[in-house]
Design a protein around this motif. Structure first.
Motif, short mmCIF file in Angstrom:
data_model
loop_
_atom_site.label_atom_id
_atom_site.label_comp_id
_atom_site.label_asym_id
_atom_site.label_seq_id
_atom_site.Cartn_x
_atom_site.Cartn_y
_atom_site.Cartn_z
N SER A 28 0.90 -1.26 -0.09
CA SER A 28 -0.20 -0.09 0.00
C SER A 28 0.82 1.07 -0.10
CB SER A 28 -1.08 0.02 1.41
OG SER A 28 -1.91 -0.94 1.25
N SER A 29 2.01 1.17 0.74
CA SER A 29 2.74 2.26 0.72
C SER A 29 3.38 2.59 -0.49
CB SER A 29 4.04 2.07 1.96
OG SER A 29 3.42 2.09 3.01
N TRP A 30 3.74 1.51 -1.08
CA TRP A 30 4.24 1.61 -2.79
C TRP A 30 3.09 2.43 -3.51
CZ3 TRP A 30 7.95 1.95 -6.31
CH2 TRP A 30 7.65 1.97 -7.65
N HIS A 31 1.88 2.19 -3.49
CA HIS A 31 0.74 2.88 -4.35
C HIS A 31 0.75 4.44 -3.74
CE1 HIS A 31 -0.28 -0.39 -6.97
NE2 HIS A 31 -0.14 -1.16 -5.62
N ALA A 32 1.19 4.45 -2.38
CA ALA A 32 0.75 5.88 -1.89
C ALA A 32 1.97 6.90 -2.49
CB ALA A 32 1.11 5.98 -0.50
N TYR A 33 3.13 6.15 -2.54
CA TYR A 33 4.27 6.90 -3.46
C TYR A 33 3.82 7.41 -4.64
CZ TYR A 33 8.29 6.95 -6.64
OH TYR A 33 9.01 7.16 -7.51
N ARG A 34 3.25 6.21 -5.79
CA ARG A 34 2.87 6.41 -6.89
C ARG A 34 1.89 7.58 -6.99
NH1 ARG A 34 6.15 5.29 -11.15
NH2 ARG A 34 4.31 5.50 -12.21
N ASP A 35 0.91 7.45 -6.05
CA ASP A 35 -0.31 8.23 -6.19
C ASP A 35 -0.10 9.86 -5.87
OD1 ASP A 35 -2.89 8.71 -6.79
OD2 ASP A 35 -3.47 8.30 -4.82
N LEU A 36 1.02 9.71 -4.98
CA LEU A 36 1.51 11.03 -4.55
C LEU A 36 2.52 11.97 -5.28
CD1 LEU A 36 1.33 10.36 -0.66
CD2 LEU A 36 -0.26 12.08 -1.74
N VAL A 37 3.54 11.29 -5.80
CA VAL A 37 4.42 11.90 -6.22
C VAL A 37 4.42 11.70 -7.82
CG1 VAL A 37 7.03 12.17 -6.47
CG2 VAL A 37 6.17 11.47 -4.12
N ASP A 38 4.48 13.09 -8.77
CA ASP A 38 4.64 12.91 -9.86
C ASP A 38 5.94 12.85 -10.37
OD1 ASP A 38 4.29 13.13 -12.48
OD2 ASP A 38 3.17 15.33 -12.58
N THR A 39 6.49 11.66 -10.95
CA THR A 39 7.70 11.83 -11.00
C THR A 39 7.94 11.49 -12.88
OG1 THR A 39 7.62 9.37 -11.13
CG2 THR A 39 8.55 10.29 -9.41
N SER A 40 7.06 12.12 -13.45
CA SER A 40 7.00 12.07 -15.09
C SER A 40 8.18 12.74 -15.73
CB SER A 40 5.52 12.67 -15.63
OG SER A 40 5.37 14.03 -15.27
N VAL A 41 8.85 13.74 -14.96
CA VAL A 41 9.92 14.43 -15.48
C VAL A 41 11.08 13.71 -15.56
CG1 VAL A 41 8.88 16.70 -14.72
CG2 VAL A 41 10.44 15.64 -13.22
N TRP A 42 11.14 12.64 -14.90
CA TRP A 42 12.34 11.61 -14.66
C TRP A 42 11.93 10.41 -15.41
CZ3 TRP A 42 16.97 12.19 -11.11
CH2 TRP A 42 17.09 13.57 -10.62
N ASP A 43 12.93 9.97 -16.12
CA ASP A 43 12.97 8.50 -16.65
C ASP A 43 12.98 7.37 -15.66
OD1 ASP A 43 15.23 9.38 -19.46
OD2 ASP A 43 13.07 9.38 -19.34
N GLU A 44 12.57 6.60 -15.64
CA GLU A 44 12.29 5.51 -14.51
C GLU A 44 13.56 4.58 -14.68
OE1 GLU A 44 8.00 4.34 -13.42
OE2 GLU A 44 8.75 3.18 -14.98
N MET A 45 14.21 4.33 -13.40
CA MET A 45 15.18 3.34 -13.49
C MET A 45 15.07 2.32 -14.31
SD MET A 45 16.32 3.98 -9.60
CE MET A 45 17.50 2.74 -9.80
N PRO A 46 16.02 1.59 -14.70
CA PRO A 46 15.82 0.36 -15.61
C PRO A 46 15.64 -0.66 -14.61
CG PRO A 46 18.10 0.72 -15.40
CD PRO A 46 17.31 2.15 -15.06
#
Length: 262
Positions: free
Chosen positions: A244-262
């Motif tokens: 659930s904490s992972w989904h909290a992070y994904r829901d709260l933080v907009d990381t679209s300006v960065w490429d995801e780590m491989p």
């Protein structure tokens, strides 16, 4: 303060998404789905945490003043212990294999950021255990040797000691919660520094104080419920909260300006 200015500026590159008050309930729902989709890694972590809790109970069975702080301090280091399960949720999100090996690979020995953050959480947890033990020993009207002593003299006592102990714990836990609520998943997901993740976590809390207060209450309530079942409930509760904490992070933080780590 100038030392932290680059980290503050970098953290501002990550946007904070708006959420409604009851969104934490949605995080629990999605976390439960992840646990059902990949039960093996989650239950393995849950069993390990339940055994650790049982070991604490055995080691401190005659020193309940120490046990009380140890269990509440356990909540402070839980975000670090859940690192592997964040990786499992990320794999599910990316439609990749999500196995116990996925979780174990998250513990990279060459990733100094996780080591630094883990040490900071360990210091915070140890500091609370010592503070809690000293507080209870100093102000308890009678020796605390058993859980019954704790209930009689602290929880049910007329000195308001239990309320004071909870307030002290809240004052010490609040900044740790604010620093970690999305920091650990972020460190796993992005190649950012520890302070960048911590400042991002603080921005999340400051912009959404009420939903995050609800989230903190849910975490505490479910964890206490897991402990109250002779630690058996932690087998399910801890991985559920981690996903659930992972989904909290994904829901709260907009990381679209960065490429995801491989």
């Amino acid at each position: 303060m100038r030392t932290f200015e680059p980290a503050v500026e970098q953290s501002r590159r990550f946007g904070v998404r708006p959420i409604p008050l009851l969104r934490p309930l949605g995080w629990l729902a999605r976390g439960w789905q992840d646990l059902r989709r990949a039960p093996g890694p989650g239950l393995a972590h849950g069993v390990a945490m339940a055994l650790f809790g049982a070991l604490l109970a055995v080691l401190a069975k005659e020193h309940v003043w120490l046990l009380a702080g140890a269990f509440s301090g356990f909540l402070l280091v839980a975000p670090l212990l859940a690192t592997g399960l964040y990786a499992v949720s990320r794999a599910l999100y990316r439609k990749q294999p999500a196995t116990l090996a996925t979780a174990l690979r998250a513990w990279k020995p060459d990733d100094g950021r996780l080591i630094v953050f883990g040490l900071l959480l360990a210091f915070a947890g140890t500091g609370w255990v010592m503070t809690s033990a000293s507080f209870l020993q100093t102000f308890s009207p009678a020796p605390l040797r058993t859980p019954l002593d704790f209930i009689v003299h602290v929880v049910l006592g007329e000195s308001r000691l239990f309320e004071a102990w909870l307030m002290l714990g809240g004052v010490m836990a609040a900044p740790v919660f604010a620093s970690t609520v999305v920091a650990m998943p972020m460190l796993l997901d992005r190649r950012v520094g520890v302070m960048v993740a911590v400042f991002t976590s603080w921005r999340v809390v400051m912009q959404h104080p009420l939903p995050l207060a609800l989230w903190a209450a849910l975490i505490m309530g479910l964890t206490l419920l897991g402990m109250a079942t002779f630690m058996l409930g932690l087998i399910v509760v801890m991985p559920w909260l981690a996903h659930s904490s992972w989904h909290a992070y994904r829901d709260l933080v907009d990381t679209s300006v960065w490429d995801e780590m491989p």
